[in-house]
Design a protein around this motif. Structure first.
Motif, PDB file in Angstrom:
ATOM      1  N   LEU A 152      68.545  65.045  88.942  1.00  0.00           N
ATOM      2  CA  LEU A 152      69.681  64.209  88.527  1.00  0.00           C
ATOM      3  C   LEU A 152      71.001  64.945  88.739  1.00  0.00           C
ATOM      4  CD1 LEU A 152      68.416  62.572  85.200  1.00  0.00           C
ATOM      5  CD2 LEU A 152      68.648  61.492  87.454  1.00  0.00           C
ATOM      6  N   ARG A 159      55.431  54.143  81.597  1.00  0.00           N
ATOM      7  CA  ARG A 159      55.370  55.496  81.022  1.00  0.00           C
ATOM      8  C   ARG A 159      54.700  56.468  81.993  1.00  0.00           C
ATOM      9  NH1 ARG A 159      53.847  52.652  76.395  1.00  0.00           N
ATOM     10  NH2 ARG A 159      55.546  52.548  74.914  1.00  0.00           N
ATOM     11  N   TYR A 194      63.177  66.981  86.796  1.00  0.00           N
ATOM     12  CA  TYR A 194      63.866  65.702  86.804  1.00  0.00           C
ATOM     13  C   TYR A 194      65.341  65.904  86.472  1.00  0.00           C
ATOM     14  CZ  TYR A 194      65.046  60.896  85.489  1.00  0.00           C
ATOM     15  OH  TYR A 194      65.639  59.667  85.392  1.00  0.00           O
ATOM     16  N   ARG A 195      65.626  66.727  85.490  1.00  0.00           N
ATOM     17  CA  ARG A 195      67.020  67.019  85.121  1.00  0.00           C
ATOM     18  C   ARG A 195      67.771  67.668  86.287  1.00  0.00           C
ATOM     19  NH1 ARG A 195      68.851  64.435  80.931  1.00  0.00           N
ATOM     20  NH2 ARG A 195      67.466  64.466  79.174  1.00  0.00           N
ATOM     21  N   ALA A 219      59.459  62.034  82.869  1.00  0.00           N
ATOM     22  CA  ALA A 219      59.904  62.288  81.503  1.00  0.00           C
ATOM     23  C   ALA A 219      61.345  62.772  81.538  1.00  0.00           C
ATOM     24  CB  ALA A 219      59.007  63.333  80.844  1.00  0.00           C
ATOM     25  N   GLU A 220      62.166  62.267  80.636  1.00  0.00           N
ATOM     26  CA  GLU A 220      63.580  62.639  80.626  1.00  0.00           C
ATOM     27  C   GLU A 220      63.785  64.116  80.317  1.00  0.00           C
ATOM     28  OE1 GLU A 220      65.847  60.038  78.180  1.00  0.00           O
ATOM     29  OE2 GLU A 220      65.344  58.287  79.363  1.00  0.00           O
ATOM     30  N   ASP A 221      62.824  64.744  79.660  1.00  0.00           N
ATOM     31  CA  ASP A 221      62.967  66.162  79.337  1.00  0.00           C
ATOM     32  C   ASP A 221      62.316  67.070  80.388  1.00  0.00           C
ATOM     33  OD1 ASP A 221      60.373  65.458  78.715  1.00  0.00           O
ATOM     34  OD2 ASP A 221      60.312  66.540  76.819  1.00  0.00           O
ATOM     35  N   ASP A 222      61.825  66.491  81.477  1.00  0.00           N
ATOM     36  CA  ASP A 222      61.230  67.273  82.573  1.00  0.00           C
ATOM     37  C   ASP A 222      62.341  68.067  83.259  1.00  0.00           C
ATOM     38  OD1 ASP A 222      60.164  68.227  84.934  1.00  0.00           O
ATOM     39  OD2 ASP A 222      59.181  66.363  85.479  1.00  0.00           O
ATOM     40  N   LEU A 261      57.250  56.707  85.445  1.00  0.00           N
ATOM     41  CA  LEU A 261      58.599  57.250  85.336  1.00  0.00           C
ATOM     42  C   LEU A 261      58.558  58.707  84.890  1.00  0.00           C
ATOM     43  CD1 LEU A 261      60.369  54.245  83.586  1.00  0.00           C
ATOM     44  CD2 LEU A 261      60.535  54.929  85.981  1.00  0.00           C
TER      45      LEU A 261
END
Length: 79
Positions: free
Chosen positions: A48, A33, A44-45, A38-41, A36
Motif C-alpha cells: 500500500l 475473509r 500488505y502495508r 489481512a490489514e495488519d499483514d 482479502l
C-alpha cells in the motif's frame, strides 16, 4: 452492512444452486475473509505504501520503455 454486487448470470445461478438462501451472506463473508489480505499483514502495508508513493511511481514510469529490452516479439529472451 449491506452491499449490492453484480455477478454474471451463470455464476449467480451456480451460487444460488450451491448455497442455501439463509447461508449466502455468511458464505460470501467467509470467501472475502480468505481472499482479502489481512490489514495488519506487513507485506500488505508495504505494498500500500509503495502504491501511494507518487515519487516512486514517476520513477518507475521511466523504466516502462525498457521493460521489454532483450525480449523478442513473442516475449521470450533471445537464445
Amino acid at each position: 452492512m449491506q452491499l449490492c454486487i453484480h455477478l454474471p448470470d451463470d455464476l449467480a445461478a451456480r451460487f444460488r444452486a450451491a448455497v442455501p438462501a439463509r447461508q449466502r451472506s455468511a458464505f460470501v463473508a467467509d470467501m472475502l475473509r480468505q481472499a482479502l489480505p489481512a490489514e495488519d499483514d506487513p507485506l500488505y502495508r508495504i505494498a500500500l505504501a509503495v502504491e501511494a508513493d507518487t515519487a516512486l511511481g514517476r520513477e518507475m514510469d521511466d523504466w516502462d520503455g525498457v521493460a521489454g529490452d532483450g525480449l523478442d516479439a513473442g516475449g521470450d529472451a533471445p537464445r
